[in-house]
Design a protein around this motif. Structure first.
Motif, PDB file in Angstrom:
ATOM      1  N   GLU A 246       0.836  -1.203   0.000  1.00  0.00           N
ATOM      2  CA  GLU A 246       0.000   0.000   0.000  1.00  0.00           C
ATOM      3  C   GLU A 246       0.872   1.256   0.000  1.00  0.00           C
ATOM      4  OE1 GLU A 246      -3.199   0.076  -0.231  1.00  0.00           O
ATOM      5  OE2 GLU A 246      -3.980  -1.853   0.477  1.00  0.00           O
ATOM      6  N   ILE A 253      -4.985  -0.631  11.971  1.00  0.00           N
ATOM      7  CA  ILE A 253      -5.117  -1.888  11.218  1.00  0.00           C
ATOM      8  C   ILE A 253      -6.106  -1.767  10.061  1.00  0.00           C
ATOM      9  CG2 ILE A 253      -4.404  -3.378  13.105  1.00  0.00           C
ATOM     10  CD1 ILE A 253      -7.387  -3.929  13.630  1.00  0.00           C
ATOM     11  N   PHE A 254      -6.579  -0.555   9.772  1.00  0.00           N
ATOM     12  CA  PHE A 254      -7.519  -0.405   8.660  1.00  0.00           C
ATOM     13  C   PHE A 254      -6.833  -0.706   7.325  1.00  0.00           C
ATOM     14  CE2 PHE A 254      -9.417   2.033   5.223  1.00  0.00           C
ATOM     15  CZ  PHE A 254     -10.731   1.599   5.301  1.00  0.00           C
ATOM     16  N   MET A 256      -3.278  -2.202   6.039  1.00  0.00           N
ATOM     17  CA  MET A 256      -1.976  -2.764   6.364  1.00  0.00           C
ATOM     18  C   MET A 256      -1.330  -3.339   5.104  1.00  0.00           C
ATOM     19  SD  MET A 256      -2.498  -4.531  10.016  1.00  0.00           S
ATOM     20  CE  MET A 256      -3.738  -5.715   9.627  1.00  0.00           C
ATOM     21  N   LEU A 327     -15.670  -1.746   4.401  1.00  0.00           N
ATOM     22  CA  LEU A 327     -15.397  -2.857   5.314  1.00  0.00           C
ATOM     23  C   LEU A 327     -15.398  -4.158   4.510  1.00  0.00           C
ATOM     24  CD1 LEU A 327     -15.267  -4.079   8.175  1.00  0.00           C
ATOM     25  CD2 LEU A 327     -17.710  -3.770   8.367  1.00  0.00           C
ATOM     26  N   HIS A 331     -18.863  -8.312  -5.156  1.00  0.00           N
ATOM     27  CA  HIS A 331     -18.589  -8.040  -6.567  1.00  0.00           C
ATOM     28  C   HIS A 331     -19.169  -9.130  -7.452  1.00  0.00           C
ATOM     29  CE1 HIS A 331     -14.801  -6.641  -4.344  1.00  0.00           C
ATOM     30  NE2 HIS A 331     -15.549  -5.582  -4.530  1.00  0.00           N
ATOM     31  N   SER A 368     -16.107 -10.312  -0.125  1.00  0.00           N
ATOM     32  CA  SER A 368     -14.714 -10.223   0.316  1.00  0.00           C
ATOM     33  C   SER A 368     -14.601  -9.226   1.455  1.00  0.00           C
ATOM     34  CB  SER A 368     -13.879  -9.756  -0.886  1.00  0.00           C
ATOM     35  OG  SER A 368     -12.571  -9.497  -0.472  1.00  0.00           O
ATOM     36  N   GLY A 370     -12.186  -7.873   4.895  1.00  0.00           N
ATOM     37  CA  GLY A 370     -10.902  -7.898   5.600  1.00  0.00           C
ATOM     38  C   GLY A 370     -11.145  -8.241   7.058  1.00  0.00           C
ATOM     39  N   ARG A 373     -10.051  -5.381   9.311  1.00  0.00           N
ATOM     40  CA  ARG A 373     -10.995  -4.253   9.324  1.00  0.00           C
ATOM     41  C   ARG A 373     -12.221  -4.608  10.146  1.00  0.00           C
ATOM     42  NH1 ARG A 373     -10.956  -1.330   3.372  1.00  0.00           N
ATOM     43  NH2 ARG A 373      -8.697  -1.058   3.396  1.00  0.00           N
TER      44      ARG A 373
HETATM   45  P1  ATP Z   1      -9.486  -0.134  -0.517  1.00  0.00           P
HETATM   46  O1  ATP Z   1     -10.315   0.583  -1.542  1.00  0.00           O
HETATM   47  O2  ATP Z   1      -9.782   0.275   0.916  1.00  0.00           O
HETATM   48  O3  ATP Z   1      -8.022  -0.167  -0.830  1.00  0.00           O
HETATM   49  P2  ATP Z   1     -10.066  -2.509  -1.946  1.00  0.00           P
HETATM   50  O4  ATP Z   1     -11.325  -2.094  -2.642  1.00  0.00           O
HETATM   51  O5  ATP Z   1      -8.781  -2.492  -2.673  1.00  0.00           O
HETATM   52  O6  ATP Z   1      -9.923  -1.657  -0.585  1.00  0.00           O
HETATM   53  P3  ATP Z   1     -10.658  -5.279  -2.051  1.00  0.00           P
HETATM   54  O7  ATP Z   1      -9.630  -5.572  -3.048  1.00  0.00           O
HETATM   55  O8  ATP Z   1     -12.086  -5.260  -2.457  1.00  0.00           O
HETATM   56  O9  ATP Z   1     -10.290  -3.911  -1.292  1.00  0.00           O
HETATM   57  O10 ATP Z   1     -10.434  -6.265  -0.817  1.00  0.00           O
HETATM   58  C1  ATP Z   1     -11.495  -6.802  -0.071  1.00  0.00           C
HETATM   59  C2  ATP Z   1     -11.418  -6.438   1.391  1.00  0.00           C
HETATM   60  O11 ATP Z   1     -10.102  -6.665   1.912  1.00  0.00           O
HETATM   61  C3  ATP Z   1     -11.686  -4.966   1.676  1.00  0.00           C
HETATM   62  O12 ATP Z   1     -13.065  -4.725   1.773  1.00  0.00           O
HETATM   63  C4  ATP Z   1     -10.989  -4.756   2.990  1.00  0.00           C
HETATM   64  O13 ATP Z   1     -11.827  -5.127   4.092  1.00  0.00           O
HETATM   65  C5  ATP Z   1      -9.818  -5.710   2.938  1.00  0.00           C
HETATM   66  N1  ATP Z   1      -8.580  -5.001   2.623  1.00  0.00           N
HETATM   67  C6  ATP Z   1      -8.141  -4.608   1.405  1.00  0.00           C
HETATM   68  N2  ATP Z   1      -6.949  -3.999   1.504  1.00  0.00           N
HETATM   69  C7  ATP Z   1      -6.620  -4.005   2.826  1.00  0.00           C
HETATM   70  C8  ATP Z   1      -5.494  -3.540   3.571  1.00  0.00           C
HETATM   71  N3  ATP Z   1      -4.471  -2.961   2.977  1.00  0.00           N
HETATM   72  N4  ATP Z   1      -5.492  -3.717   4.910  1.00  0.00           N
HETATM   73  C9  ATP Z   1      -6.525  -4.325   5.531  1.00  0.00           C
HETATM   74  N5  ATP Z   1      -7.603  -4.796   4.878  1.00  0.00           N
HETATM   75  C10 ATP Z   1      -7.660  -4.647   3.554  1.00  0.00           C
END
Ligand code: ATP
Length: 516
Positions: A246, A253-254, A256, A327, A331, A368, A370, A373
């Motif tokens: 990232e 931990i939101f 990581m 959260l 999809h 999906s 996390g 989260r």
């Molecule tokens: P964001 O837009 O916040 O980067 P994303 O749309 O890329 O998330 P997805 O690829 O849909 O996320 O991943 C599914 C789930 O995995 C997310 O809803 C989230 O809860 C979790 N998630 C994604 N990236 C992270 C991260 N870096 N740290 C913690 N949880 C994550």
């Protein structure tokens, strides 16, 4: 408030910064003794609600390392990019799209402010729904938000990074840290971590740490189909670590770089995907609500820019202490992934429909979430500071984690009233030995009883059992309820059943079943 929660989780063994003695590693965290119990319980709630509660959903546990072609097929090598932008003055790095999203969130904040003003002025007379639908000022904000979202969506879909930079300049967005508007170009940045296989040098030995668990499910589609003889629709569930480099990993931990996902891919007949998309959208919201999460803290957010594989997508957002954020994602992934793997592997990844006697590639609807989260949302909901009456009748402040009983790290604590009375401690230890056969419990004899209660409140233990002098007479004990503070007296032999019944995961599962 957020700072307090973060400090609390460290003090009480939920979450520690990773390798802290070396000053930590950015955006990585370790789960402590109470954290790991809570995390396991959340995972179990998810797993059971998927695999145990659905005859047509089965689980797998695929390896983190996968054949490198997997990531070519899935599109991650070519398209798993985030747009990054640096501020030349503060030297801080941002996700360009997130800068715009934060700008939009500020306009949403203005709408909330208008609502608050109305409530203050008109009290109960104030019709919020009507106001949101009719106030010219609110309508103007809404129009502005829709326009900005649409433009951002288009730029992201087109991967038009120069356009995105111009957009940021046009909106006059300043660095939140320094206030400077001195921005670099927008560059794209691949989020996958790579490593090297054995002693094979160069591109040939390049391996990736999986950025999502979903692909482990797609490549096992045929294996699962053949070994379980499932019929469409059916699902495959998996939980496990995923890794993303990232750009900006803040907010605890939101976000990581190493995190855990809980994903389920539901394979359906082409043409039926929207029906199942709606089904899972509703079902997943119920799963969250069954935990007692207040409804106003959860909302759907439709995607403005669909990923290259999706024909519909919605997020379930939760109101974290830093605002509404994703959260979970639901999809509709079409047949994109299976077709891609079929084309790169040369293996036919199809389903033979017994009824129509046809072969086809199933469509996929995925949920999906996390785990980390989810953990943060449980902590946020649970953290409560309140005033309660003491035993002496006076009020005192207490900090209690109102974690749903089925998820609580420790289900009950056994407390002898006094430490130096062997008749009490012997009895309490015998009860503790009994209870630990069936549930996670703690024995604590140190300090005054009030302090021991507070310690258990701080980690969210739903029940405290006190062994006192009456216990020696009549073999009963008091059970204190964490939330109501009510105390009941029960015979010792009933305690195990009582605690199990009150803290069982089946209670949560039943509430989702009944909602259907
Ligand atoms: P964001 O837009 O916040 O980067 P994303 O749309 O890329 O998330 P997805 O690829 O849909 O996320 O991943 C599914 C789930 O995995 C997310 O809803 C989230 O809860 C979790 N998630 C994604 N990236 C992270 C991260 N870096 N740290 C913690 N949880 C994550």
């Amino acid at each position: 408030m957020f700072k307090k929660i973060v400090a609390h989780t460290k003090e009480y063994g939920f979450i520690f910064p990773s390798s802290e003695i070396y000053d930590g590693l950015a955006a990585t965290y370790d789960y402590g003794p109470n954290g790991v119990l809570l995390k396991n319980n959340i995972r179990e709630y998810w797993w059971k609600s998927m695999v145990q509660m659905h005859e047509n959903i089965v689980g797998i546990d695929a390896a983190i390392f996968m054949h490198p072609k997997t990531w070519k097929a899935s599109g991650h090598v070519d398209a798993f990019n985030d747009p990054l932008i640096d501020n030349k003055d503060s030297k801080k790095r941002y996700r360009a799209d997130v800068l715009v999203e934060d700008y939009i969130a500020k306009i949403e904040g203005k709408i909330q402010k208008e609502v608050k003003k109305g409530i203050k002025r008109f009290g109960d007379q104030f019709d919020i729904d009507k106001f949101l639908k009719e106030s010219p000022r609110v309508l103007k904000y809404k129009e502005q938000i829709a326009d900005l979202r649409e433009r951002l969506g288009q730029l992201m879909t087109d991967q038009n990074w120069e356009g995105l930079r111009q957009f940021i300049l046009e909106l006059d967005i300043a660095d939140p840290v320094s206030g400077s508007r001195n921005w670099t170009e927008v560059r794209q940045f691949n989020l996958m971590f790579s490593t090297q296989l054995g002693n094979i040098a160069g591109e040939d030995g390049k391996l990736y740490l999986r950025p999502e668990t979903a692909q482990g499910i797609f490549v096992n589609f045929l294996n699962v189909l053949k070994s379980t003889r499932q019929k469409l629709p059916f699902g495959i569930a998996q939980t496990g670590k995923a890794f993303r480099n990232e750009i900006v990993a803040r907010q605890f931990i939101f976000r990581m770089r190493e995190f855990e996902q809980m994903e389920m891919q539901y394979f359906v007949k082409p043409g039926e995907e929207m029906k199942w998309f709606e089904y899972w959208k509703a079902t997943r919201l119920e799963w969250h609500k069954a935990l007692g999460t207040p409804e106003h803290k959860l909302r759907y957010h439709d995607h403005d820019n669909l990923a290259h594989y999706a024909n519909a997508a919605v997020d379930i957002e939760f109101e974290f202490p830093f605002g509404f954020k994703e959260l979970e994602g639901i999809h509709s992934r079409t047949d994109y992934d299976l077709k891609q793997h079929q084309s790169l592997s040369g293996k036919k990844l199809q389903y033979f429909d017994q009824e129509t006697k046809e072969n086809y590639t199933p469509y996929v609807v995925e949920t999906s979430i996390g785990l980390d989260r989810m953990f943060l949302s449980v902590l946020t909901n649970a953290y409560t500071e309140e005033i309660v009456p003491n035993a002496d009748g006076k009020d005192s402040e207490r900090l209690v984690m109102k974690i749903p009983a089925a998820l609580a790290p420790v289900k009950c604590a056994v407390l002898p009233l006094l430490k130096n009375k062997p008749e009490l401690t012997t009895k309490a230890k015998a009860l503790f030995d009994d209870l630990k056969l069936v549930t996670q419990c703690q024995y604590d004899e140190k300090d005054a009883i009030g302090r021991r209660y507070r310690r258990q409140d701080a980690i969210g233990t739903p029940f405290c059992i006190t062994i006192d002098f009456d216990t020696l007479e009549d073999n009963t004990a008091t059970i204190r309820d964490r939330d109501t503070l009510e105390q009941v007296r029960l015979p010792l032999e009933e305690l195990s059943t009582y605690i199990q019944r009150k803290t069982a995961m089946s209670g949560l599962l039943k509430s989702i079943q009944e909602d259907k």
